[in-house]
Design an enzyme around this catalytic site. Structure first.
Site, PDB file in Angstrom:
ATOM      1  N   GLY A 108       0.830  -1.210   0.000  1.00 53.15           N
ATOM      2  CA  GLY A 108       0.000   0.000   0.000  1.00 53.15           C
ATOM      3  C   GLY A 108       0.859   1.252   0.000  1.00 53.15           C
ATOM      4  O   GLY A 108       1.806   1.348   0.767  1.00 53.15           O
ATOM      5  N   ARG A 124       1.470  -5.023  -5.130  1.00 55.02           N
ATOM      6  CA  ARG A 124       1.544  -6.197  -4.260  1.00 55.02           C
ATOM      7  C   ARG A 124       1.851  -7.352  -5.214  1.00 55.02           C
ATOM      8  O   ARG A 124       0.968  -7.786  -5.946  1.00 55.02           O
ATOM      9  CB  ARG A 124       0.209  -6.426  -3.556  1.00 55.02           C
ATOM     10  CG  ARG A 124      -0.244  -5.288  -2.654  1.00 55.02           C
ATOM     11  CD  ARG A 124      -1.433  -5.710  -1.817  1.00 55.02           C
ATOM     12  NE  ARG A 124      -2.181  -4.572  -1.296  1.00 55.02           N
ATOM     13  CZ  ARG A 124      -1.832  -3.870  -0.215  1.00 55.02           C
ATOM     14  NH1 ARG A 124      -0.731  -4.169   0.424  1.00 55.02           N
ATOM     15  NH2 ARG A 124      -2.579  -2.858   0.193  1.00 55.02           N
ATOM     16  N   SER A 125       3.104  -7.785  -5.222  1.00 51.91           N
ATOM     17  CA  SER A 125       3.535  -8.744  -6.240  1.00 51.91           C
ATOM     18  C   SER A 125       3.354 -10.191  -5.778  1.00 51.91           C
ATOM     19  O   SER A 125       4.003 -10.639  -4.828  1.00 51.91           O
ATOM     20  CB  SER A 125       5.007  -8.495  -6.585  1.00 51.91           C
ATOM     21  OG  SER A 125       5.484  -9.488  -7.456  1.00 51.91           O
ATOM     22  N   ASP A 130       4.748  -5.070   6.290  1.00 51.79           N
ATOM     23  CA  ASP A 130       5.261  -6.370   6.739  1.00 51.79           C
ATOM     24  C   ASP A 130       5.254  -7.420   5.626  1.00 51.79           C
ATOM     25  O   ASP A 130       6.180  -8.221   5.517  1.00 51.79           O
ATOM     26  CB  ASP A 130       4.535  -6.865   7.991  1.00 51.79           C
ATOM     27  CG  ASP A 130       3.034  -6.933   7.803  1.00 51.79           C
ATOM     28  OD1 ASP A 130       2.521  -6.399   6.793  1.00 51.79           O
ATOM     29  OD2 ASP A 130       2.357  -7.526   8.667  1.00 51.79           O
ATOM     30  N   GLY A 131       4.241  -7.386   4.752  1.00 50.18           N
ATOM     31  CA  GLY A 131       4.200  -8.341   3.636  1.00 50.18           C
ATOM     32  C   GLY A 131       5.405  -8.141   2.723  1.00 50.18           C
ATOM     33  O   GLY A 131       6.050  -9.102   2.283  1.00 50.18           O
ATOM     34  N   THR A 135       3.737   2.041   6.130  1.00 53.94           N
ATOM     35  CA  THR A 135       2.357   1.560   6.031  1.00 53.94           C
ATOM     36  C   THR A 135       1.495   2.369   6.980  1.00 53.94           C
ATOM     37  O   THR A 135       1.911   2.616   8.125  1.00 53.94           O
ATOM     38  CB  THR A 135       2.228   0.056   6.376  1.00 53.94           C
ATOM     39  OG1 THR A 135       0.828  -0.233   6.561  1.00 53.94           O
ATOM     40  CG2 THR A 135       2.965  -0.357   7.636  1.00 53.94           C
ATOM     41  N   ASP A 149      -0.932   1.343   8.462  1.00 54.82           N
ATOM     42  CA  ASP A 149      -1.436   0.453   9.510  1.00 54.82           C
ATOM     43  C   ASP A 149      -0.611   0.540  10.806  1.00 54.82           C
ATOM     44  O   ASP A 149      -1.088   0.183  11.870  1.00 54.82           O
ATOM     45  CB  ASP A 149      -1.442  -1.008   9.026  1.00 54.82           C
ATOM     46  CG  ASP A 149      -2.293  -1.196   7.778  1.00 54.82           C
ATOM     47  OD1 ASP A 149      -3.101  -0.298   7.480  1.00 54.82           O
ATOM     48  OD2 ASP A 149      -2.139  -2.226   7.099  1.00 54.82           O
ATOM     49  N   ASP A 159       1.759  -1.331  11.837  1.00 53.50           N
ATOM     50  CA  ASP A 159       1.688  -2.673  12.435  1.00 53.50           C
ATOM     51  C   ASP A 159       2.987  -3.457  12.286  1.00 53.50           C
ATOM     52  O   ASP A 159       2.974  -4.685  12.279  1.00 53.50           O
ATOM     53  CB  ASP A 159       0.535  -3.462  11.792  1.00 53.50           C
ATOM     54  CG  ASP A 159       0.739  -3.663  10.288  1.00 53.50           C
ATOM     55  OD1 ASP A 159       1.637  -3.013   9.703  1.00 53.50           O
ATOM     56  OD2 ASP A 159      -0.004  -4.460   9.691  1.00 53.50           O
ATOM     57  N   ARG A 187     -18.842  14.892  12.577  1.00 50.53           N
ATOM     58  CA  ARG A 187     -19.424  15.313  13.858  1.00 50.53           C
ATOM     59  C   ARG A 187     -20.459  16.429  13.638  1.00 50.53           C
ATOM     60  O   ARG A 187     -21.491  16.479  14.303  1.00 50.53           O
ATOM     61  CB  ARG A 187     -18.308  15.809  14.780  1.00 50.53           C
ATOM     62  CG  ARG A 187     -18.774  16.213  16.165  1.00 50.53           C
ATOM     63  CD  ARG A 187     -17.593  16.776  16.940  1.00 50.53           C
ATOM     64  NE  ARG A 187     -16.593  15.761  17.213  1.00 50.53           N
ATOM     65  CZ  ARG A 187     -16.649  14.889  18.216  1.00 50.53           C
ATOM     66  NH1 ARG A 187     -17.666  14.926  19.041  1.00 50.53           N
ATOM     67  NH2 ARG A 187     -15.697  14.018  18.396  1.00 50.53           N
ATOM     68  N   GLY A 191      -6.553  -0.358   8.451  1.00 52.84           N
ATOM     69  CA  GLY A 191      -5.613  -0.906   9.432  1.00 52.84           C
ATOM     70  C   GLY A 191      -5.439  -2.403   9.311  1.00 52.84           C
ATOM     71  O   GLY A 191      -4.704  -3.008  10.070  1.00 52.84           O
ATOM     72  N   ARG A 192      -6.195  -2.987   8.390  1.00 51.72           N
ATOM     73  CA  ARG A 192      -6.169  -4.448   8.213  1.00 51.72           C
ATOM     74  C   ARG A 192      -6.469  -5.119   9.560  1.00 51.72           C
ATOM     75  O   ARG A 192      -7.538  -4.888  10.096  1.00 51.72           O
ATOM     76  CB  ARG A 192      -4.831  -4.897   7.632  1.00 51.72           C
ATOM     77  CG  ARG A 192      -4.958  -6.128   6.759  1.00 51.72           C
ATOM     78  CD  ARG A 192      -3.617  -6.532   6.195  1.00 51.72           C
ATOM     79  NE  ARG A 192      -3.186  -5.672   5.112  1.00 51.72           N
ATOM     80  CZ  ARG A 192      -3.508  -5.851   3.838  1.00 51.72           C
ATOM     81  NH1 ARG A 192      -4.259  -6.846   3.491  1.00 51.72           N
ATOM     82  NH2 ARG A 192      -3.065  -5.035   2.903  1.00 51.72           N
ATOM     83  N   GLY A 242     -12.266  12.178  20.626  1.00 52.56           N
ATOM     84  CA  GLY A 242     -13.283  12.117  21.684  1.00 52.56           C
ATOM     85  C   GLY A 242     -14.470  11.245  21.321  1.00 52.56           C
ATOM     86  O   GLY A 242     -15.615  11.601  21.609  1.00 52.56           O
ATOM     87  N   ALA A 243     -14.218  10.102  20.677  1.00 52.99           N
ATOM     88  CA  ALA A 243     -15.328   9.219  20.296  1.00 52.99           C
ATOM     89  C   ALA A 243     -15.928   8.536  21.525  1.00 52.99           C
ATOM     90  O   ALA A 243     -15.243   8.341  22.530  1.00 52.99           O
ATOM     91  CB  ALA A 243     -14.825   8.169  19.310  1.00 52.99           C
ATOM     92  N   GLU A 248     -11.377  -1.661  10.536  1.00 54.11           N
ATOM     93  CA  GLU A 248     -11.905  -2.583   9.519  1.00 54.11           C
ATOM     94  C   GLU A 248     -11.744  -4.063   9.911  1.00 54.11           C
ATOM     95  O   GLU A 248     -12.433  -4.923   9.381  1.00 54.11           O
ATOM     96  CB  GLU A 248     -11.236  -2.333   8.163  1.00 54.11           C
ATOM     97  CG  GLU A 248      -9.754  -2.655   8.120  1.00 54.11           C
ATOM     98  CD  GLU A 248      -9.165  -2.567   6.707  1.00 54.11           C
ATOM     99  OE1 GLU A 248      -9.907  -2.671   5.728  1.00 54.11           O
ATOM    100  OE2 GLU A 248      -7.932  -2.378   6.609  1.00 54.11           O
ATOM    101  N   GLN A 303      -7.765   7.650   3.315  1.00 50.09           N
ATOM    102  CA  GLN A 303      -6.776   7.635   4.407  1.00 50.09           C
ATOM    103  C   GLN A 303      -5.354   7.424   3.899  1.00 50.09           C
ATOM    104  O   GLN A 303      -4.391   7.670   4.612  1.00 50.09           O
ATOM    105  CB  GLN A 303      -7.087   6.494   5.393  1.00 50.09           C
ATOM    106  CG  GLN A 303      -8.383   6.661   6.126  1.00 50.09           C
ATOM    107  CD  GLN A 303      -8.889   5.332   6.676  1.00 50.09           C
ATOM    108  OE1 GLN A 303      -8.645   4.994   7.808  1.00 50.09           O
ATOM    109  NE2 GLN A 303      -9.592   4.568   5.865  1.00 50.09           N
TER     110      GLN A 303
HETATM  111  O1  F6P Z   1      -1.897  -1.965   4.352  1.00 46.99           O
HETATM  112  C1  F6P Z   1      -2.452  -0.747   4.027  1.00 46.99           C
HETATM  113  C2  F6P Z   1      -3.924  -0.893   3.700  1.00 46.99           C
HETATM  114  O2  F6P Z   1      -4.433   0.372   3.365  1.00 46.99           O
HETATM  115  C3  F6P Z   1      -4.776  -1.561   4.785  1.00 46.99           C
HETATM  116  O3  F6P Z   1      -5.107  -0.676   5.825  1.00 46.99           O
HETATM  117  C4  F6P Z   1      -5.952  -2.044   3.998  1.00 46.99           C
HETATM  118  O4  F6P Z   1      -6.575  -3.145   4.629  1.00 46.99           O
HETATM  119  C5  F6P Z   1      -5.330  -2.454   2.676  1.00 46.99           C
HETATM  120  O5  F6P Z   1      -4.096  -1.747   2.582  1.00 46.99           O
HETATM  121  C6  F6P Z   1      -6.161  -2.152   1.475  1.00 46.99           C
HETATM  122  O6  F6P Z   1      -5.488  -2.665   0.383  1.00 46.99           O
HETATM  123  P1  F6P Z   1      -5.850  -2.332  -1.122  1.00 46.99           P
HETATM  124  O7  F6P Z   1      -5.427  -0.919  -1.411  1.00 46.99           O
HETATM  125  O8  F6P Z   1      -5.091  -3.327  -1.900  1.00 46.99           O
HETATM  126  O9  F6P Z   1      -7.343  -2.460  -1.249  1.00 46.99           O
END
Ligand code: F6P
Length: 319
Positions: free
Chosen positions: A11, A72-73, A103-104, A126, A128, A130, A155, A171-172, A186-187, A223, A253
């Site tokens: 991404g 994403r290869s 990470d991938g 990323t 995310d 993560d 809001r 955020g996967r 403030g959710a 998500e 985002q």
């Molecule tokens: O890893 C970044 C990210 O935006 C994740 O938050 C999301 O789940 C995924 O990539 C979406 O991937 P794509 O752009 O391939 O739909």
């Protein structure tokens, strides 16, 4: 002159373009010849590799995404294609590679290193956030700022209409974006994959709040949670008795003008990556922790799942 290449994988994030600009400038300053690999690992396999110069990076610092493309290869997951990728790097006499990715992408890089011993340095990139071993990944600040602007706008409507809004962040499998956004906006409710939830525990309190004058609710959900966002919205309607809507923020985002923080971090990540390679560090990921920048082995980075900051998580219980 030694040759060094850079590619973006997975991404895209806002911050990749500032990183590319500094990569060209700092490589030239250090006496290296910079190369761009277009479209991630796909470009390594297809020999989409070209020398880069100042003219390629002029004006890109203000733009999200990546000028050299990302992918994403699936092919790079197969060893035969990694052998082709190595041959292509050799053909250009490139023996240092910088990878901006998540990470991938690093798992692919790990396999590439184990088979071909290419000298590389990874820059965690990323939204995310993560990746194990680093507190910060490039692009996170821009994504958080976009989420902040979106929630602030929603809001206005939520309060005008007496509604509950369920706002879904990316955020996967990682709840970082949702958790930080919830705290800083403030959710009233935040749901993330790392923490199991039972909506019924909020029923009494939320109904009470409406009786006492509350006009709206903001729920930030990641998500990766077990339910669909629509299920959470239906719960607000059925159990709390308030009209509700879902807003999936989606790919907005990932884009946008990089924040100052991401431009600065891009600059620093690239400095550390090029310095590491020039100092003979053969395989590392530039990580950013409380103590500053640190080089970690790719083994360490890909072997463990990143844990969320306990201090942030403890705030979740109070929402
Ligand atoms: O890893 C970044 C990210 O935006 C994740 O938050 C999301 O789940 C995924 O990539 C979406 O991937 P794509 O752009 O391939 O739909």
């Amino acid at each position: 002159m030694k040759n060094i290449a850079i590619l973006c994988s997975g991404g895209d994030v806002s911050g990749m373009n500032p990183a590319l600009k500094h990569f060209v400038e700092y490589s030239l300053q250090r006496g290296l010849t910079p190369y761009f690999v277009y479209d991630g690992y796909e470009g390594l396999i297809d020999n989409n590799i070209f020398k880069a110069g100042y003219e390629d990076v002029s004006g890109i610092i203000i733009r999200g995404g990546t000028k050299i493309g990302s992918a994403r290869s699936k092919r790079f997951m197969q060893s035969e294609y990694r052998t082709i990728a190595k041959k292509n790097l050799d053909a250009h006499a490139i023996d240092m590679l910088i990878v901006l990715g998540g990470d991938g992408s690093f798992r692919g890089l790990h396999a590439f290193y184990q088979e071909h011993k290419i000298k590389f340095c990874g820059i965690p990139s990323t939204i995310d956030n993560d990746i194990n071993g680093t507190d910060y990944c490039l692009g996170v600040d821009t994504a958080l700022n976009i989420i902040k602007i979106s929630i602030d706008s929603i809001r206005d409507t939520a309060s005008s209409f007496r509604r509950a809004f369920v706002i879904e962040t990316m955020g996967r499998d990682c709840g970082y974006l949702a958790l930080v956004s919830s705290l800083t906006s403030g959710a009233e409710l935040c749901l993330i994959p790392e923490v199991s939830y039972d909506l019924s525990v909020h029923e009494q309190q939320f109904k009470e709040q409406i009786k006492n004058g509350r006009r709206y609710f903001i729920a930030v959900v990641s998500e990766g949670i077990k339910d669909e966002s629509q299920t959470i919205a239906d719960w607000f309607e059925d159990k709390i008795g308030i009209e509700s809507r879902v807003s999936v923020l989606g790919h907005i985002q990932r884009g946008g003008n990089p924040t100052i923080y991401d431009r600065l971090m891009a600059y620093k990540f690239v400095n550390h990556a090029i310095n590491a390679l020039m100092n003979g560090k053969e395989e590392s990921i530039v990580c950013y922790a409380k103590s500053g920048f640190e080089l970690r082995s790719i083994e360490e980075v890909v072997s463990k799942r990143k844990e969320l900051d306990p201090e942030l998580l403890s705030c979740l219980a109070n929402v």
